[in-house]
Design a protein around this motif. Sequence first.
Motif, mmCIF file in Angstrom:
data_model
loop_
_atom_site.group_PDB
_atom_site.id
_atom_site.type_symbol
_atom_site.label_atom_id
_atom_site.label_comp_id
_atom_site.label_asym_id
_atom_site.label_seq_id
_atom_site.Cartn_x
_atom_site.Cartn_y
_atom_site.Cartn_z
ATOM 1 N N PRO A 259 -3.160 13.727 3.146
ATOM 2 C CA PRO A 259 -2.775 14.013 1.764
ATOM 3 C C PRO A 259 -1.733 13.038 1.234
ATOM 4 N N THR A 260 -1.799 12.749 -0.069
ATOM 5 C CA THR A 260 -0.771 11.921 -0.700
ATOM 6 C C THR A 260 0.450 12.823 -0.963
ATOM 7 N N PHE A 261 1.466 12.260 -1.593
ATOM 8 C CA PHE A 261 2.689 13.043 -1.827
ATOM 9 C C PHE A 261 2.695 13.725 -3.189
ATOM 10 N N THR B 153 0.818 -1.215 0.000
ATOM 11 C CA THR B 153 0.000 0.000 0.000
ATOM 12 C C THR B 153 0.857 1.273 0.000
ATOM 13 N N GLY B 154 0.219 2.341 -0.460
ATOM 14 C CA GLY B 154 0.874 3.651 -0.457
ATOM 15 C C GLY B 154 -0.113 4.703 0.028
ATOM 16 N N ALA B 155 0.282 5.941 -0.106
ATOM 17 C CA ALA B 155 -0.473 7.061 0.462
ATOM 18 C C ALA B 155 -1.944 7.084 0.027
ATOM 19 N N GLY B 156 -2.240 6.547 -1.165
ATOM 20 C CA GLY B 156 -3.610 6.582 -1.677
ATOM 21 C C GLY B 156 -4.611 5.864 -0.790
ATOM 22 N N ILE B 157 -4.169 4.846 -0.068
ATOM 23 C CA ILE B 157 -5.149 4.128 0.774
ATOM 24 C C ILE B 157 -5.579 4.999 1.958
ATOM 25 N N SER B 158 -4.744 5.933 2.346
ATOM 26 C CA SER B 158 -5.100 6.807 3.478
ATOM 27 C C SER B 158 -5.712 8.130 3.031
ATOM 28 N N ALA B 159 -5.824 8.319 1.716
ATOM 29 C CA ALA B 159 -6.367 9.594 1.211
ATOM 30 C C ALA B 159 -7.791 9.811 1.731
ATOM 31 N N ASP B 160 -8.583 8.757 1.754
ATOM 32 C CA ASP B 160 -9.958 8.908 2.223
ATOM 33 C C ASP B 160 -10.068 8.972 3.753
ATOM 34 N N SER B 161 -8.932 8.929 4.415
ATOM 35 C CA SER B 161 -8.919 9.205 5.860
ATOM 36 C C SER B 161 -8.506 10.655 6.100
ATOM 37 N N VAL C 218 11.635 7.491 10.669
ATOM 38 C CA VAL C 218 11.155 7.228 9.304
ATOM 39 C C VAL C 218 12.364 7.080 8.389
ATOM 40 N N VAL C 219 12.100 6.519 7.203
ATOM 41 C CA VAL C 219 13.184 6.386 6.219
ATOM 42 C C VAL C 219 13.117 7.597 5.290
ATOM 43 N N TRP C 220 14.231 8.290 5.163
ATOM 44 C CA TRP C 220 14.272 9.470 4.299
ATOM 45 C C TRP C 220 14.862 9.122 2.941
ATOM 46 N N PHE C 221 14.678 10.026 1.997
ATOM 47 C CA PHE C 221 15.307 9.855 0.682
ATOM 48 C C PHE C 221 16.818 9.746 0.878
ATOM 49 N N GLY C 222 17.407 8.821 0.171
ATOM 50 C CA GLY C 222 18.857 8.631 0.284
ATOM 51 C C GLY C 222 19.238 7.673 1.399
ATOM 52 N N LEU D 89 7.661 -0.162 5.620
ATOM 53 C CA LEU D 89 8.909 0.020 4.863
ATOM 54 C C LEU D 89 9.590 1.347 5.171
ATOM 55 N N HIS D 90 8.780 2.377 5.407
ATOM 56 C CA HIS D 90 9.345 3.720 5.594
ATOM 57 C C HIS D 90 9.252 4.203 7.042
ATOM 58 N N GLY D 91 9.080 3.271 7.974
ATOM 59 C CA GLY D 91 9.080 3.636 9.386
ATOM 60 C C GLY D 91 7.712 4.078 9.886
ATOM 61 N N VAL E 7 -2.105 -1.181 -3.773
ATOM 62 C CA VAL E 7 -3.171 -0.200 -3.526
ATOM 63 C C VAL E 7 -2.619 1.200 -3.281
ATOM 64 N N GLY E 8 -3.064 2.155 -4.092
ATOM 65 C CA GLY E 8 -2.821 3.567 -3.801
ATOM 66 C C GLY E 8 -1.373 3.995 -3.735
ATOM 67 N N THR E 9 -0.572 3.487 -4.652
ATOM 68 C CA THR E 9 0.808 3.986 -4.724
ATOM 69 C C THR E 9 1.138 4.363 -6.164
ATOM 70 N N SER E 10 1.904 5.456 -6.306
ATOM 71 C CA SER E 10 2.307 5.861 -7.653
ATOM 72 C C SER E 10 3.400 4.943 -8.176
ATOM 73 N N VAL F 56 -5.268 -1.411 -7.383
ATOM 74 C CA VAL F 56 -6.414 -0.522 -7.125
ATOM 75 C C VAL F 56 -5.859 0.892 -6.993
ATOM 76 N N ASN F 57 -6.330 1.783 -7.849
ATOM 77 C CA ASN F 57 -5.822 3.161 -7.828
ATOM 78 C C ASN F 57 -6.834 4.045 -8.560
ATOM 79 N N VAL F 58 -6.872 5.297 -8.195
ATOM 80 C CA VAL F 58 -7.782 6.213 -8.897
ATOM 81 C C VAL F 58 -7.257 6.582 -10.285
ATOM 82 N N GLU F 59 -5.959 6.329 -10.497
ATOM 83 C CA GLU F 59 -5.409 6.542 -11.845
ATOM 84 C C GLU F 59 -4.276 5.544 -12.082
ATOM 85 N N SER F 60 -3.876 5.411 -13.323
ATOM 86 C CA SER F 60 -2.832 4.421 -13.572
ATOM 87 C C SER F 60 -1.515 4.905 -12.966
HETATM 88 P P1 OAD Z 1 2.148 9.056 -3.994
HETATM 89 O O1 OAD Z 1 1.617 10.351 -3.524
HETATM 90 O O2 OAD Z 1 3.341 9.059 -4.875
HETATM 91 O O3 OAD Z 1 1.006 8.260 -4.767
HETATM 92 C C1 OAD Z 1 -0.287 8.139 -4.255
HETATM 93 C C2 OAD Z 1 -1.094 7.279 -5.187
HETATM 94 O O4 OAD Z 1 -2.367 7.087 -4.624
HETATM 95 C C3 OAD Z 1 -1.292 7.865 -6.583
HETATM 96 O O5 OAD Z 1 -0.995 6.878 -7.550
HETATM 97 C C4 OAD Z 1 -2.785 8.232 -6.602
HETATM 98 O O6 OAD Z 1 -3.356 8.087 -7.891
HETATM 99 C C5 OAD Z 1 -3.342 7.211 -5.632
HETATM 100 N N1 OAD Z 1 -4.593 7.590 -4.950
HETATM 101 C C6 OAD Z 1 -4.992 8.804 -4.503
HETATM 102 N N2 OAD Z 1 -6.158 8.725 -3.848
HETATM 103 C C7 OAD Z 1 -6.527 7.417 -3.883
HETATM 104 C C8 OAD Z 1 -7.633 6.686 -3.366
HETATM 105 N N3 OAD Z 1 -8.617 7.287 -2.677
HETATM 106 N N4 OAD Z 1 -7.681 5.345 -3.587
HETATM 107 C C9 OAD Z 1 -6.691 4.722 -4.281
HETATM 108 N N5 OAD Z 1 -5.628 5.364 -4.797
HETATM 109 C C10 OAD Z 1 -5.532 6.686 -4.596
HETATM 110 O O7 OAD Z 1 2.372 8.148 -2.692
HETATM 111 P P2 OAD Z 1 3.234 6.814 -2.534
HETATM 112 O O8 OAD Z 1 3.270 6.037 -3.784
HETATM 113 O O9 OAD Z 1 2.797 6.165 -1.295
HETATM 114 O O10 OAD Z 1 8.349 8.282 0.993
HETATM 115 O O11 OAD Z 1 4.667 7.459 -2.305
HETATM 116 C C11 OAD Z 1 5.743 6.646 -1.979
HETATM 117 C C12 OAD Z 1 6.703 7.367 -1.077
HETATM 118 O O12 OAD Z 1 7.035 8.643 -1.622
HETATM 119 C C13 OAD Z 1 6.154 7.703 0.283
HETATM 120 O O13 OAD Z 1 6.195 6.625 1.180
HETATM 121 C C14 OAD Z 1 7.048 8.816 0.719
HETATM 122 C C15 OAD Z 1 7.005 9.624 -0.555
HETATM 123 O O14 OAD Z 1 7.983 10.541 -0.746
HETATM 124 C C16 OAD Z 1 9.151 8.846 1.893
HETATM 125 O O15 OAD Z 1 8.819 9.817 2.556
HETATM 126 C C17 OAD Z 1 10.467 8.158 2.020
#
Ligand code: OAD
Length: 250
Positions: free
Chosen positions: A35-37, A24-32, A160-164, A120-122, A188-191, A214-218
């Motif tokens: 904000p995603t990244f 999973t990535g930030a998208g799964i928590s968007a509806d909570s 947390v794990v930072w870039f680099g 994975l990222h703390g 789910v919900g990761t770019s 599962v994602n709102v966009e490819s």
């Molecule tokens: P991103 O912000 O890169 O991507 C979020 C993804 O969620 C996108 O593909 C959106 O289309 C999708 N999305 C948004 N709302 C959604 C929803 N309601 N349901 C399903 N999908 C949805 O976030 P991550 O891929 O998690 O790392 O980013 C990876 C890492 O980059 C993070 O862990 C963080 C960031 O910089 C660090 O801080 C090290």
Amino acid sequence: MVYTHDVKKAAEILSGSRFAIALTGAGISADSGIPTFRGRDGLWQGYRPEDLATPEAFRRDPVKVWRWYLWRLELISSAKPNDGHKALAALEKLGVLKCVVTQNVDCLHQLAGSRCVIELHGNIRRARCDNCGYKDDVSRILGDIPPHCPRCNHIMRPDVVWFGELIPDDIWEKTVELFTRSDVVLVVGTSSTVMPAAMLPVMSKEKGARIIEVNVESSALTYITDIFIRGRASVVLPAILREVENMIRR
Ligand code: OAD
């Protein structure tokens, strides 16, 4: 529902799996409300990762980095797991999903009831001391900003794990083992743009696993998926869960 066929197919694949896991990535928590990244309203629109999420940024200005993490922590602390997190926890309870590997630092999978969660990222709720290894809840060590270690008085950082930076060895080894073993990966919900997380489903695919996304966009990973369901995690995952439950009952 437009994607009924794909939801059924995904449920079939999951029900018939031997070792299904989720990434999973930030998208799964968007509806909570977190904000995603990336994307239009993403956190990286207003902030530059190199100013806030790197060891260099922390060395340069620990107060600024801590303030940003405390702002995010406040946001996360008031957030609740949504139906997407809950559906993954229910799938684990049914024995269908074996583990969730998450890039999120918000703890919402655990709060939803998922038991096997690899971060994975703390975890943003924890702070750690890089000098003596002491870790504690941010809420317990916070007085001054930046906080100092109660054991050795060294400056503490968000755990947390930072870039680099590398993902800690023990977590990475467990993760690679899971992705090598899995026959189905639910992404789910990761770019899928941040390494090394983004390569994990590719690794499973090369070993013959099926990939459901599962994602709102490819995403950068959609090209390898067997099933791509466009929609919000909080809607699609409960729909998959309902189908899985129906299949199990039959
Ligand atoms: P991103 O912000 O890169 O991507 C979020 C993804 O969620 C996108 O593909 C959106 O289309 C999708 N999305 C948004 N709302 C959604 C929803 N309601 N349901 C399903 N999908 C949805 O976030 P991550 O891929 O998690 O790392 O980013 C990876 C890492 O980059 C993070 O862990 C963080 C960031 O910089 C660090 O801080 C090290």
